[in-house]
Design a protein around this motif. Structure first.
Motif, PDB file in Angstrom:
ATOM      1  N   PRO A 123      -6.370   4.277  -0.776  1.00  0.00           N
ATOM      2  CA  PRO A 123      -7.446   5.240  -0.482  1.00  0.00           C
ATOM      3  C   PRO A 123      -7.868   6.056  -1.697  1.00  0.00           C
ATOM      4  CG  PRO A 123      -5.769   5.312   1.240  1.00  0.00           C
ATOM      5  CD  PRO A 123      -5.212   4.476   0.119  1.00  0.00           C
ATOM      6  N   GLN A 124      -6.927   6.391  -2.564  1.00  0.00           N
ATOM      7  CA  GLN A 124      -7.238   7.225  -3.719  1.00  0.00           C
ATOM      8  C   GLN A 124      -7.856   6.439  -4.869  1.00  0.00           C
ATOM      9  OE1 GLN A 124      -4.144   6.909  -2.434  1.00  0.00           O
ATOM     10  NE2 GLN A 124      -3.738   8.863  -1.392  1.00  0.00           N
ATOM     11  N   GLN A 125      -7.526   5.144  -5.009  1.00  0.00           N
ATOM     12  CA  GLN A 125      -7.855   4.407  -6.225  1.00  0.00           C
ATOM     13  C   GLN A 125      -8.866   3.279  -6.056  1.00  0.00           C
ATOM     14  OE1 GLN A 125      -6.760   5.195  -9.286  1.00  0.00           O
ATOM     15  NE2 GLN A 125      -5.613   6.941  -8.483  1.00  0.00           N
ATOM     16  N   ILE A 126      -9.125   2.833  -4.843  1.00  0.00           N
ATOM     17  CA  ILE A 126      -9.926   1.616  -4.658  1.00  0.00           C
ATOM     18  C   ILE A 126     -11.321   1.747  -5.270  1.00  0.00           C
ATOM     19  CG2 ILE A 126     -10.615   2.332  -2.332  1.00  0.00           C
ATOM     20  CD1 ILE A 126     -10.155  -1.277  -3.678  1.00  0.00           C
ATOM     21  N   HIS A 127     -11.937   2.926  -5.206  1.00  0.00           N
ATOM     22  CA  HIS A 127     -13.276   3.073  -5.795  1.00  0.00           C
ATOM     23  C   HIS A 127     -13.237   2.821  -7.303  1.00  0.00           C
ATOM     24  CE1 HIS A 127     -14.046   5.253  -1.970  1.00  0.00           C
ATOM     25  NE2 HIS A 127     -15.302   4.858  -2.164  1.00  0.00           N
ATOM     26  N   ARG A 128     -12.221   3.328  -7.976  1.00  0.00           N
ATOM     27  CA  ARG A 128     -12.103   3.119  -9.430  1.00  0.00           C
ATOM     28  C   ARG A 128     -11.891   1.642  -9.751  1.00  0.00           C
ATOM     29  NH1 ARG A 128      -7.893   6.613 -12.455  1.00  0.00           N
ATOM     30  NH2 ARG A 128      -9.078   5.770 -14.227  1.00  0.00           N
ATOM     31  N   TRP A 129     -11.089   0.977  -8.942  1.00  0.00           N
ATOM     32  CA  TRP A 129     -10.827  -0.440  -9.186  1.00  0.00           C
ATOM     33  C   TRP A 129     -12.089  -1.273  -9.010  1.00  0.00           C
ATOM     34  CZ3 TRP A 129      -5.949  -0.588  -5.541  1.00  0.00           C
ATOM     35  CH2 TRP A 129      -4.950   0.234  -6.104  1.00  0.00           C
ATOM     36  N   VAL A 130     -12.850  -0.961  -7.980  1.00  0.00           N
ATOM     37  CA  VAL A 130     -14.094  -1.703  -7.734  1.00  0.00           C
ATOM     38  C   VAL A 130     -15.095  -1.444  -8.857  1.00  0.00           C
ATOM     39  CG1 VAL A 130     -16.067  -1.939  -6.182  1.00  0.00           C
ATOM     40  CG2 VAL A 130     -13.759  -1.765  -5.238  1.00  0.00           C
ATOM     41  N   ASP A 131     -15.223  -0.187  -9.271  1.00  0.00           N
ATOM     42  CA  ASP A 131     -16.137   0.141 -10.368  1.00  0.00           C
ATOM     43  C   ASP A 131     -15.744  -0.588 -11.653  1.00  0.00           C
ATOM     44  OD1 ASP A 131     -17.538   1.810  -8.701  1.00  0.00           O
ATOM     45  OD2 ASP A 131     -16.606   3.663  -9.435  1.00  0.00           O
ATOM     46  N   ALA A 132     -14.452  -0.847 -11.822  1.00  0.00           N
ATOM     47  CA  ALA A 132     -13.976  -1.533 -13.030  1.00  0.00           C
ATOM     48  C   ALA A 132     -14.229  -3.034 -12.985  1.00  0.00           C
ATOM     49  CB  ALA A 132     -12.480  -1.268 -13.217  1.00  0.00           C
ATOM     50  N   GLY A 133     -14.509  -3.583 -11.787  1.00  0.00           N
ATOM     51  CA  GLY A 133     -14.840  -5.004 -11.696  1.00  0.00           C
ATOM     52  C   GLY A 133     -13.981  -5.816 -10.761  1.00  0.00           C
ATOM     53  N   LEU A 134     -13.154  -5.166  -9.940  1.00  0.00           N
ATOM     54  CA  LEU A 134     -12.320  -5.906  -8.999  1.00  0.00           C
ATOM     55  C   LEU A 134     -13.172  -6.594  -7.943  1.00  0.00           C
ATOM     56  CD1 LEU A 134      -9.223  -6.307  -8.342  1.00  0.00           C
ATOM     57  CD2 LEU A 134      -9.564  -4.571  -6.561  1.00  0.00           C
ATOM     58  N   ASN A 135     -12.884  -7.872  -7.668  1.00  0.00           N
ATOM     59  CA  ASN A 135     -13.629  -8.651  -6.677  1.00  0.00           C
ATOM     60  C   ASN A 135     -12.916  -8.805  -5.345  1.00  0.00           C
ATOM     61  OD1 ASN A 135     -14.198 -10.522  -9.536  1.00  0.00           O
ATOM     62  ND2 ASN A 135     -15.885  -9.479  -8.515  1.00  0.00           N
ATOM     63  N   SER A 136     -11.583  -8.922  -5.378  1.00  0.00           N
ATOM     64  CA  SER A 136     -10.863  -9.145  -4.129  1.00  0.00           C
ATOM     65  C   SER A 136      -9.472  -8.554  -4.220  1.00  0.00           C
ATOM     66  CB  SER A 136     -10.791 -10.636  -3.788  1.00  0.00           C
ATOM     67  OG  SER A 136     -10.028 -11.353  -4.731  1.00  0.00           O
ATOM     68  N   LEU A 137      -8.860  -8.398  -3.043  1.00  0.00           N
ATOM     69  CA  LEU A 137      -7.613  -7.660  -2.951  1.00  0.00           C
ATOM     70  C   LEU A 137      -6.701  -8.336  -1.939  1.00  0.00           C
ATOM     71  CD1 LEU A 137      -6.603  -4.869  -4.093  1.00  0.00           C
ATOM     72  CD2 LEU A 137      -7.419  -3.872  -1.952  1.00  0.00           C
ATOM     73  N   ASN A 138      -5.451  -8.522  -2.322  1.00  0.00           N
ATOM     74  CA  ASN A 138      -4.404  -8.940  -1.395  1.00  0.00           C
ATOM     75  C   ASN A 138      -3.456  -7.765  -1.182  1.00  0.00           C
ATOM     76  OD1 ASN A 138      -5.590 -11.432  -1.588  1.00  0.00           O
ATOM     77  ND2 ASN A 138      -3.726 -12.543  -2.058  1.00  0.00           N
ATOM     78  N   VAL A 139      -3.205  -7.433   0.060  1.00  0.00           N
ATOM     79  CA  VAL A 139      -2.352  -6.296   0.393  1.00  0.00           C
ATOM     80  C   VAL A 139      -1.161  -6.806   1.201  1.00  0.00           C
ATOM     81  CG1 VAL A 139      -2.252  -4.012   1.431  1.00  0.00           C
ATOM     82  CG2 VAL A 139      -4.411  -4.841   0.481  1.00  0.00           C
ATOM     83  N   SER A 140       0.022  -6.362   0.835  1.00  0.00           N
ATOM     84  CA  SER A 140       1.243  -6.815   1.509  1.00  0.00           C
ATOM     85  C   SER A 140       1.534  -5.930   2.722  1.00  0.00           C
ATOM     86  CB  SER A 140       2.428  -6.767   0.540  1.00  0.00           C
ATOM     87  OG  SER A 140       2.195  -7.615  -0.567  1.00  0.00           O
ATOM     88  N   ILE A 141       1.508  -6.536   3.918  1.00  0.00           N
ATOM     89  CA  ILE A 141       1.866  -5.837   5.159  1.00  0.00           C
ATOM     90  C   ILE A 141       2.679  -6.812   6.002  1.00  0.00           C
ATOM     91  CG2 ILE A 141       1.059  -4.718   7.266  1.00  0.00           C
ATOM     92  CD1 ILE A 141      -1.469  -3.915   5.831  1.00  0.00           C
ATOM     93  N   ASP A 142       3.956  -6.540   6.170  1.00  0.00           N
ATOM     94  CA  ASP A 142       4.825  -7.465   6.890  1.00  0.00           C
ATOM     95  C   ASP A 142       4.928  -7.166   8.378  1.00  0.00           C
ATOM     96  OD1 ASP A 142       5.639  -8.979   4.542  1.00  0.00           O
ATOM     97  OD2 ASP A 142       6.685  -7.153   3.948  1.00  0.00           O
ATOM     98  N   SER A 143       4.426  -6.018   8.801  1.00  0.00           N
ATOM     99  CA  SER A 143       4.389  -5.683  10.221  1.00  0.00           C
ATOM    100  C   SER A 143       3.299  -4.655  10.456  1.00  0.00           C
ATOM    101  CB  SER A 143       5.739  -5.124  10.687  1.00  0.00           C
ATOM    102  OG  SER A 143       5.661  -4.704  12.049  1.00  0.00           O
ATOM    103  N   LEU A 144       2.632  -4.763  11.614  1.00  0.00           N
ATOM    104  CA  LEU A 144       1.606  -3.797  11.993  1.00  0.00           C
ATOM    105  C   LEU A 144       2.175  -2.690  12.868  1.00  0.00           C
ATOM    106  CD1 LEU A 144      -1.280  -6.334  12.637  1.00  0.00           C
ATOM    107  CD2 LEU A 144      -1.185  -4.638  10.796  1.00  0.00           C
TER     108      LEU A 144
END
Length: 322
Positions: free
Chosen positions: A101-122
């Motif tokens: 939540p805090q960093q995703i905007h900066r990453w996208v502005d820098a050029g990030l295209n896609s993201l894999n997030v590790s979640i082993d249980s909901l």
């Protein structure tokens, strides 16, 4: 073009920028991160040389991994280096998501295209039990922000008998109205998890058979895609994937190489050793580094031999980001 003696071409680089992780997942770092030697991680200049060399040899996709890559304060600058390298068309990252939540905007502005997030249980309690962190709600919030920014999101869950081996329905319910790909990964044996592996490993093949019976259809694999078999269903916004490293011919379509955070080329996640390329990153000539990559690729094996219990130099997955 980077091509091995088996005719496999390598369009995809997994680049670790740190092996430090702030989670203590049961299957990877159950005792937390242990710093057992000096850590001299790749500099931005070295990362630029790596990106340029691989791109000139036909690589078009770079995935930044860890440990946890967001623990590097210069992560936005590293993303930008990758994104601005001529020939690199796609910059992805794998993260545990605790700073999303805090960093995703900066990453996208820098050029990030896609993201894999590790979640082993909901399930929040189960998630905390697996990872040692009560951060599920924060991570899910970050995923929603990433989706709203147009980022393609995939979620990775490691299959474990005790925790989620019988919980596939909750994952399917989540992607019913969520445009993400949830990928279930078979637990892999590493150098330090044999007991846990024997207790918790769940084969994904029966899950695949169930999905096909329920009307899920296998998608065609893209040139730069990872090893997942991904499935889609007309009644679901999201998709589901399976990564089955113990399956027949898993290595036949290998298209990726790995570089560790300390400058070692790993021809396979379970290679016997990392091959030191760092001296070539400080040379004035790009061609010397590229020639060394071509020569080292000649040693790549046909298989990881994981089905025979061969785990190579990989003591835990945080070493290379999986």
């Amino acid at each position: 073009m980077l091509e091995d003696k088996f005719g496999r071409r390598f369009h995809y680089l997994r680049l670790s920028i740190t092996d430090v992780c702030n989670f203590s997942c049961e299957y990877c770092l159950p005792d937390g991160y242990q710093c057992d030697s000096d850590r001299d991680f790749l500099s931005q200049q070295e990362i630029q040389r790596i990106c340029t060399g691989f791109a000139r040899l036909g690589t078009s996709k770079i995935r930044l991994t860890g440990g946890e890559p967001s623990l590097r304060k210069d992560l936005p600058e590293i993303i930008e280096i990758c994104a601005k390298t001529p020939g690199i068309k796609h910059v992805a990252m794998t993260t545990n998501g605790y700073r999303l939540p805090q960093q995703i905007h900066r990453w996208v502005d820098a050029g990030l295209n896609s993201l894999n997030v590790s979640i082993d249980s909901l399930d929040p309690r189960q998630f905390a039990s697996i990872t040692g962190n009560d951060k599920l709600d924060t991570i899910l919030q970050g995923i929603d922000i990433a989706i709203s920014l147009g980022i393609k999101v995939k979620v990775n869950g490691v299959l474990m008998r005790q925790y989620n081996g019988n919980d596939i329905d909750s994952f399917l319910a989540w992607i019913k109205h969520k445009p993400v790909t949830f990928r279930l990964i078979e637990l892999m044996q590493t150098g330090n998890n044999l007991t846990f592996f024997n207790q918790q490993h769940v084969a994904a093949q029966p899950i695949k058979e169930t999905l096909l019976e329920q009307g899920w259809q296998l998608k065609q694999r893209a040139l730069t895609a990872g090893p997942a078999q991904e499935f889609q269903h007309p009644d679901y916004q999201g998709e589901i994937g399976l990564i089955m490293p113990y399956g027949k011919d898993f290595c036949a379509t290998c298209n990726r190489l790995r570089i560790s955070a300390t400058g070692k080329l790993h021809l396979c996640l379970f290679a016997e050793q990392g091959l030191d390329i760092r001296p070539y990153l400080s040379m004035d000539s790009d061609s010397a580094f590229e020639q060394q990559l071509v020569e080292l690729l000649g040693d790549k094996e046909a298989s990881h031999w994981l089905d025979q219990g061969m785990t190579g130099a990989t003591q835990h997955l945080a070493m290379l980001g999986g």
